[in-house]
Scaffold this motif. Structure first.
Motif, PDB file in Angstrom:
ATOM      1  N   PHE A  58       0.800  -1.110  -0.019  1.00 60.52           N
ATOM      2  CA  PHE A  58       0.058  -0.138   0.122  1.00 60.52           C
ATOM      3  C   PHE A  58       0.812   1.179  -0.073  1.00 60.52           C
ATOM      4  O   PHE A  58       1.701   1.251   0.896  1.00 60.52           O
ATOM      5  N   GLU A  59       0.694   2.157  -0.901  1.00 63.30           N
ATOM      6  CA  GLU A  59       1.596   3.297  -0.889  1.00 63.30           C
ATOM      7  C   GLU A  59       0.460   4.497  -1.011  1.00 63.30           C
ATOM      8  O   GLU A  59      -0.454   4.591  -1.652  1.00 63.30           O
ATOM      9  N   ARG A  60       1.125   5.630  -0.471  1.00 63.78           N
ATOM     10  CA  ARG A  60       0.075   6.804  -0.268  1.00 63.78           C
ATOM     11  C   ARG A  60       1.120   8.147   0.116  1.00 63.78           C
ATOM     12  O   ARG A  60       1.954   7.819   1.199  1.00 63.78           O
ATOM     13  N   ASP A  61       1.332   9.176  -0.622  1.00 62.30           N
ATOM     14  CA  ASP A  61       2.090  10.274  -0.007  1.00 62.30           C
ATOM     15  C   ASP A  61       3.516   9.927   0.238  1.00 62.30           C
ATOM     16  O   ASP A  61       3.945  10.573   0.972  1.00 62.30           O
ATOM     17  N   TRP A  68      -1.938  10.092   9.210  1.00 64.05           N
ATOM     18  CA  TRP A  68      -3.299   9.278   8.622  1.00 64.05           C
ATOM     19  C   TRP A  68      -2.672   7.821   9.052  1.00 64.05           C
ATOM     20  O   TRP A  68      -1.837   7.552   9.197  1.00 64.05           O
ATOM     21  N   CYS A  78      -1.855   0.702   8.591  1.00 61.05           N
ATOM     22  CA  CYS A  78      -0.832   1.493   8.008  1.00 61.05           C
ATOM     23  C   CYS A  78      -0.740   2.803   8.404  1.00 61.05           C
ATOM     24  O   CYS A  78      -1.553   3.722   8.150  1.00 61.05           O
ATOM     25  N   ALA A  93       5.346   3.750   2.036  1.00 58.97           N
ATOM     26  CA  ALA A  93       4.958   2.422   1.686  1.00 58.97           C
ATOM     27  C   ALA A  93       4.740   1.364   2.626  1.00 58.97           C
ATOM     28  O   ALA A  93       5.443   1.570   3.565  1.00 58.97           O
ATOM     29  N   HIS A 103      -4.499   4.120   7.494  1.00 59.33           N
ATOM     30  CA  HIS A 103      -5.148   3.102   6.555  1.00 59.33           C
ATOM     31  C   HIS A 103      -5.531   1.912   7.150  1.00 59.33           C
ATOM     32  O   HIS A 103      -4.635   1.113   7.754  1.00 59.33           O
TER      33      HIS A 103
END
Length: 488
Positions: free
Chosen positions: A43-46, A409, A312, A49, A411
């Motif tokens: 999962f990757e965001r901003d 944040w 995450c 990872a 997830h």
């Protein structure tokens, strides 16, 4: 040269595909999703990872053998392995904490004595000696050999138990081992944590699950720089180098049969692909449930009823230099946690595992940190996940100081995500002896000639090492036939 169709592109599937391709066979892999790796996701965001499946590698010899046998480049030429030290830090209900060194039995004994009091290390060391007996009795049949037609010997409990005084009766569950033999709620919690990490309820897991801490503490824990997903990338590249064909977005609707044996696969869009052998590496219960192999007999109900919730967490602030890679925060109410698993609800105070890899590839820069927190839960739970994630976050703060203030944040991944991505909400457990055989997965040879089972839901069960062994066993059975007696 035989044509081989592989259903699914998980780690066990790719392990089998690479080995079969090297043996000269024409291999095509059909995967319903858009990528490979199965449960080994990302999962990757901003700029952050996270591994969404396993975060550490145990028994790296399995993958070293795989890469040596399928090409000139060794595993360490394809990924960078780092031995995790300490192997794990444990925070117990009473606030006591201990860091256990990697692959050092004497070091673990010393650390437990220093943290929990004189005698604690000796009791754990004696237990590990008995765990070794169970390991020696079951290692080959449960890891290196095809599952025998007569599994009754494996249905018997191999763990010897403590033979002294009133404790002459062999314990039947892992929780009983902790209570009777370790005689310290913190040592019992340490033992329970290994079962929970593999998706097992300590109250019902057989005593033979003692091999799980033995395996980790003997052979060590390893991290792959870039995350375990990097191992999936390397295996996929090895398959491509060996001319394995991958067809993504290709859901297999059924296994074709001709003259009483597997003859290929039919895709959901009606296309058919003929094959001399079929390797079904999707979850075996799902294959039966969805009618993909409906004519191959009756799959017994899975004994596994647990899955994972994964958080995450994107954090501001740098990781402390002395932070442990893995911290297990044990439940402050073990009785409620066991009752929750038995009743099919989430625990009020769950045991959580926080992974804090010191890996610049997983964070935007040195002023941030990517943390993964996991907990084992019953898959019967359908909602209330955000509230449970709050409780997990609160528990994880005992491993990550100031976590909630640092949180940018989070997830939340639940068993529903696992179901969507793999076809099963449950996480498969490793094959274990005892328990009347209920934790023995499907054999690699199916009742239909020419059809084989691989992956975490087939022998020898779940976990990166075990699924890798399933690929080796299936490849051996196809290449060598009935004379194959197991990996060497």
């Amino acid at each position: 040269m035989a044509r081989i169709a592989v259903i699914g592109a998980g780690m066990g599937a790719m392990a089998a595909a690479a080995r079969l391709a090297v043996a000269g066979h024409q291999v095509a892999v059909y995967e319903r999703s858009a990528t490979y790796g199965g449960a080994v996701g990302r999962f990757e965001r901003d700029g952050f990872a996270f591994d969404t499946g396993p975060g550490l590698l145990h028994l790296p010899a399995v993958h070293r053998d795989l890469f040596v046998k399928t090409g000139k480049e060794a595993l360490e030429k394809c990924v960078e392995l780092v031995q995790v030290d300490p192997s794990s830090r444990h925070v117990f209900a009473d606030g006591t904490a201990v860091s256990l060194p990697n692959a050092s039995r004497a070091g673990v004994v010393s650390a437990l004595d220093a943290a929990l009091g004189a005698g604690a290390g000796e009791r754990w060391g004696d237990f590990m000696g008995r765990a070794r007996e169970a390991w020696d009795r079951t290692r080959r049949p449960l890891l290196e050999e095809p599952l025998p037609a007569d599994t009754s010997p494996l249905a018997r409990e191999p763990y010897p138990g403590l033979k002294s005084g009133l404790l002459r009766r062999t314990p039947t569950t892992l929780a009983e081992v902790g209570r009777r033999e370790l005689r310290d709620p913190r040592l019992a919690a340490l033992l329970d944590g290994y079962a929970l990490a593999y998706g097992l309820d300590p109250a019902t897991a057989p005593a033979s699950a003692a091999v799980l801490p033995y395996m980790e503490q003997t052979f060590g824990s390893w991290y792959v720089l870039g995350g375990i997903r990097a191992l999936a990338d390397a295996l996929h590249e090895r398959c491509l180098a060996r001319k394995v064909e991958f067809v993504f977005g290709a859901e297999v609707a059924r296994v074709l049969e001709k003259d009483g044996r597997a003859a290929g696969v039919e895709l959901a869009d009606g296309r058919q692909a003929e094959a001399d052998h079929v390797v079904a590496a999707a979850p075996v219960p799902a294959l039966y449930r969805d009618g993909v192999i409906g004519s191959v007999g009756q799959e017994p109900p899975s004994a596994v009823r647990t899955g994972r919730v994964t958080l995450c967490l994107a954090l501001r602030g740098a990781r402390e230099a002395d932070a442990a890679h893995r911290t297990v925060v044990h439940s402050t109410d073990a009785a409620d946690e066991r009752a929750a698993l038995a009743a099919g609800r989430t625990a009020l105070r769950p045991t959580v595992v926080a992974l804090r890899p010191d890996d610049e590839r997983l964070r935007p820069d040195g002023a941030h940190e990517a943390v993964t927190v996991t907990a084992t839960v019953p898959v019967a739970v359908e909602d209330g996940w955000e509230a449970f994630a709050d409780r997990m976050t609160e528990a994880a703060e005992r491993a990550v100081p100031g976590l909630r203030e640092r949180l940018l944040w989070r997830h939340v991944r639940t068993p529903a995500d696992t179901l969507r991505e793999t076809g099963m909400a449950e996480v498969p457990a490793p094959a274990l002896a005892g328990a009347a055989g209920r934790l023995l997965p499907s054999a690699n040879v199916s009742p239909l000639p020419g059809l084989y089972f691989a992956g975490g839901w087939a022998h020898p069960g779940g976990g990166l090492a075990h699924s890798g062994m399933s690929g080796a066993l299936v490849a051996g059975l196809i290449v060598e036939g009935a004379d194959f007696r197991g990996s060497r």
